[in-house]
Design a protein around this motif. Sequence first.
Motif, mmCIF file in Angstrom:
data_model
loop_
_atom_site.group_PDB
_atom_site.id
_atom_site.type_symbol
_atom_site.label_atom_id
_atom_site.label_comp_id
_atom_site.label_asym_id
_atom_site.label_seq_id
_atom_site.Cartn_x
_atom_site.Cartn_y
_atom_site.Cartn_z
ATOM 1 N N HIS A 185 6.180 15.622 13.721
ATOM 2 C CA HIS A 185 5.810 14.203 13.853
ATOM 3 C C HIS A 185 5.744 13.494 12.500
ATOM 4 N N GLN A 186 5.510 14.229 11.410
ATOM 5 C CA GLN A 186 5.662 13.645 10.074
ATOM 6 C C GLN A 186 5.738 14.764 9.048
ATOM 7 N N GLY A 187 5.861 14.389 7.774
ATOM 8 C CA GLY A 187 6.115 15.383 6.742
ATOM 9 C C GLY A 187 5.044 16.461 6.648
ATOM 10 N N ARG A 188 3.785 16.048 6.670
ATOM 11 C CA ARG A 188 2.717 17.021 6.433
ATOM 12 C C ARG A 188 2.622 18.069 7.540
ATOM 13 N N ALA A 189 3.098 17.739 8.744
ATOM 14 C CA ALA A 189 3.104 18.723 9.827
ATOM 15 C C ALA A 189 4.115 19.827 9.495
ATOM 16 N N ASN A 245 10.124 12.166 -7.569
ATOM 17 C CA ASN A 245 8.798 12.694 -7.850
ATOM 18 C C ASN A 245 7.743 11.594 -7.647
ATOM 19 N N ASN A 246 7.231 11.503 -6.420
ATOM 20 C CA ASN A 246 6.332 10.408 -6.043
ATOM 21 C C ASN A 246 5.097 10.341 -6.932
ATOM 22 N N SER A 247 4.328 11.438 -6.985
ATOM 23 C CA SER A 247 3.079 11.413 -7.748
ATOM 24 C C SER A 247 3.341 11.314 -9.251
ATOM 25 N N LEU A 306 13.149 21.943 -1.252
ATOM 26 C CA LEU A 306 13.147 20.527 -1.626
ATOM 27 C C LEU A 306 12.130 19.780 -0.774
ATOM 28 N N ASP A 307 11.303 18.946 -1.414
ATOM 29 C CA ASP A 307 10.523 17.946 -0.692
ATOM 30 C C ASP A 307 11.382 16.684 -0.796
ATOM 31 N N ALA A 308 12.138 16.414 0.274
ATOM 32 C CA ALA A 308 13.302 15.525 0.174
ATOM 33 C C ALA A 308 13.071 14.132 0.758
ATOM 34 N N CYS A 309 11.824 13.664 0.807
ATOM 35 C CA CYS A 309 11.620 12.426 1.578
ATOM 36 C C CYS A 309 12.269 11.192 0.930
ATOM 37 N N ARG A 310 12.602 11.257 -0.373
ATOM 38 C CA ARG A 310 13.294 10.109 -0.993
ATOM 39 C C ARG A 310 14.612 10.574 -1.635
ATOM 40 N N VAL A 311 15.305 11.468 -0.940
ATOM 41 C CA VAL A 311 16.498 12.115 -1.500
ATOM 42 C C VAL A 311 17.664 11.137 -1.663
ATOM 43 N N LEU A 319 3.494 18.279 -7.034
ATOM 44 C CA LEU A 319 3.243 18.353 -5.592
ATOM 45 C C LEU A 319 2.620 17.050 -5.131
ATOM 46 N N PHE A 320 3.081 16.519 -3.998
ATOM 47 C CA PHE A 320 2.403 15.381 -3.387
ATOM 48 C C PHE A 320 1.055 15.865 -2.839
ATOM 49 N N ASP A 321 0.081 14.941 -2.692
ATOM 50 C CA ASP A 321 -1.293 15.354 -2.297
ATOM 51 C C ASP A 321 -1.347 16.198 -1.024
ATOM 52 N N LEU A 326 0.837 -1.203 0.000
ATOM 53 C CA LEU A 326 0.000 0.000 0.000
ATOM 54 C C LEU A 326 0.871 1.252 0.000
ATOM 55 N N THR A 327 1.922 1.252 0.802
ATOM 56 C CA THR A 327 2.806 2.420 0.865
ATOM 57 C C THR A 327 4.192 2.021 1.362
ATOM 58 N N ASP A 328 5.180 2.854 1.014
ATOM 59 C CA ASP A 328 6.539 2.695 1.555
ATOM 60 C C ASP A 328 6.737 3.649 2.725
ATOM 61 N N MET A 361 11.240 17.131 4.996
ATOM 62 C CA MET A 361 11.429 15.697 4.786
ATOM 63 C C MET A 361 10.495 14.910 5.703
ATOM 64 N N SER A 362 9.754 14.003 5.095
ATOM 65 C CA SER A 362 9.038 12.997 5.863
ATOM 66 C C SER A 362 10.041 11.877 6.106
ATOM 67 N N ALA A 363 10.458 11.694 7.353
ATOM 68 C CA ALA A 363 11.474 10.673 7.672
ATOM 69 C C ALA A 363 10.910 9.261 7.559
ATOM 70 N N LYS A 364 9.593 9.154 7.288
ATOM 71 C CA LYS A 364 8.950 7.847 7.164
ATOM 72 C C LYS A 364 9.370 7.109 5.896
ATOM 73 N N LYS A 365 10.105 7.813 5.019
ATOM 74 C CA LYS A 365 10.598 7.160 3.798
ATOM 75 C C LYS A 365 12.100 6.915 3.979
ATOM 76 N N ASP A 366 12.944 7.807 3.437
ATOM 77 C CA ASP A 366 14.386 7.565 3.510
ATOM 78 C C ASP A 366 14.989 7.809 4.906
ATOM 79 N N VAL A 416 -1.805 1.941 -10.785
ATOM 80 C CA VAL A 416 -1.846 1.236 -9.506
ATOM 81 C C VAL A 416 -0.403 1.171 -9.013
ATOM 82 N N ARG A 417 -0.180 1.656 -7.788
ATOM 83 C CA ARG A 417 1.180 1.719 -7.252
ATOM 84 C C ARG A 417 1.470 0.511 -6.362
ATOM 85 N N LEU A 418 2.577 -0.150 -6.666
ATOM 86 C CA LEU A 418 3.098 -1.202 -5.784
ATOM 87 C C LEU A 418 4.286 -0.573 -5.072
HETATM 88 N N1 F0G Z 1 5.890 14.465 0.273
HETATM 89 C C1 F0G Z 1 5.936 13.336 -0.450
HETATM 90 C C2 F0G Z 1 6.658 13.324 -1.767
HETATM 91 C C3 F0G Z 1 5.328 12.157 0.035
HETATM 92 O O1 F0G Z 1 5.390 11.044 -0.693
HETATM 93 C C4 F0G Z 1 4.655 12.210 1.288
HETATM 94 C C5 F0G Z 1 3.973 11.021 1.807
HETATM 95 C C6 F0G Z 1 4.648 13.411 1.993
HETATM 96 C C7 F0G Z 1 5.276 14.530 1.460
HETATM 97 C C8 F0G Z 1 3.943 13.557 3.312
HETATM 98 O O2 F0G Z 1 4.648 12.931 4.325
HETATM 99 O O3 F0G Z 1 3.115 11.126 5.139
HETATM 100 O O4 F0G Z 1 5.021 11.943 6.537
HETATM 101 O O5 F0G Z 1 3.044 13.365 6.187
HETATM 102 N N2 F0G Z 1 3.719 9.993 1.107
HETATM 103 C C9 F0G Z 1 3.087 8.746 1.537
HETATM 104 C C10 F0G Z 1 2.885 7.850 0.355
HETATM 105 C C11 F0G Z 1 1.851 8.931 2.355
HETATM 106 O O6 F0G Z 1 2.240 6.776 0.514
HETATM 107 O O7 F0G Z 1 3.400 8.133 -0.734
HETATM 108 P P1 F0G Z 1 3.908 12.304 5.610
#
Ligand code: F0G
Length: 473
Positions: A114-118, A201-203, A230-235, A139-141, A65-67, A270-275, A420-422
């Motif tokens: 606490h995460q990227g969107r904050a 570029n996620n999206s 930079l939106d650097a979550c997968r830098v 732009l990511f959603d 579903l997600t990384d 950076m959303s640290a939940k990725k890299d 469809v994203r894997l």
């Molecule tokens: N920017 C990008 C490029 C992202 O992919 C995400 C999250 C965020 C910002 C927001 O970070 O989730 O920590 O608030 N992407 C996840 C995904 C949700 O499934 O691609 P977040």
Amino acid sequence: MNPLKTNNADGAPSDMQHQTIIEPFRIKVVEPIRMSSESEREAHLQEAFYNPFLLHSSDVIIDLLTDSGTSAMSAEQWAGIMRGDESYAGASSWLRLEKVIQDLTGCPYILPTHQGRAAEHLLYTRLGGEGKVFFSNTLFDTTRANIEYSGATGIDLPIPENADTQSYFPFKGNLDIDRLKTGIAEWGAEKVAAVVLTVTNNSGGGQPVSLANAREVAEVCKQNGIMFLLDACRVAENAYFIQHREKGNEDKSYRDIAREMFALADGAIMSAKKDGLVNMGGFLALRDLELARACRTVLIITEGYSTYGGLSGRDMEAIATGLEEVFDPDYLHYRISSTGYLGRKLTDLGIPLLQPPGGHAVYIDARMLYPHIPVEQYPGQALVCELYRLGGIRSCEIGSVMFGKYAEDGSLIPAQMELVRLAIPRRVYTQSHLDYVIETFGEILERADQVSGYKIDWEPPFLRHFTGRFSPI
Ligand code: F0G
């Protein structure tokens, strides 16, 4: 000679000594996966109204579903969890994290969240507002949502190659510089709040951005007095592609490439939940003291004191270690190779996908796979349900369910693509798990012409993909 430096035809590196690229870790802790039958899964699908977001994770065999936030942590990170300093102010875990991020980004002012969107909320509500515009490769959603929530406009300017799913252009994540210049001229530089480069570029298919493109964006921003972020979550994944695909970077380390990219920008989120290789966390890094002070005030009101943001001391230890581990050459080589392996095997089978495979995910073109299903019947939703039904695999529709809108007469305005994203969690699945996914796609292909479309039975006013209810037609 570094055996990892030799590229094969598709640009992916190959190890000259060994054909088999192994997971560069041993497994110390395991989580059981519960197997299920197709009829059990059909019942789960019905109970979940044919929406994978509503499935229980214990009923999923392979969860793609997600990384984001789904990484396995290392022994060193778990050790850090014990060492975490939970002091309210000036914790040693914070000082360590702050230094790691300063060294990486070159930015003096670091705000933990606490995460990227904050972090997006802190920065974009400050920079945005009515009449302002943000330009981006895509732009990511949540980024777009935070920008629009402030009253500002977000405009995506990906290069034309990005729209062709079958083009192998090496940096399909790049921003279109000509359109950026035109956009700035049309809006007027004073109205442009910032240019946001999302790496990768996620999206836009998890595609990388080249250093040359980042340099050009920085130059245009500088000439016009515009902020560059930079939106650097997968830098780190992006740096891997630069080293292997962009001339002149072969001898640089992945970390130095990432630092070079950060050095071009005025700040980063950076959303640290990725890299960051953790389950929760994020940060905002800035060079401007006044802006950092303004964001810090809101940080303290909404997230927590400025030396922990929304994080525990132990979380900050784990992020600091994750940000170091992610640049390990063996890790990144395995990471990008394993996504590439899935993409290559699916391509060999005849599954249409967005080429070349991205860093963190493979995107299937559901419209090409199911040409008999009209977009009004959501071919992506059909594939997401088939993947769960046949293999217990959970994936994410990124098409007209997620991005479709309604015209005034109630007809669907479809998304640009039905994907469809894997998404592959980091350090979680082994090659045999991916082989299982590939085998399932063999069955998907055999049954492709018997699959029907879906209709929406109920949807909320916003973000319908999370909670919407569907049924097969
Ligand atoms: N920017 C990008 C490029 C992202 O992919 C995400 C999250 C965020 C910002 C927001 O970070 O989730 O920590 O608030 N992407 C996840 C995904 C949700 O499934 O691609 P977040």
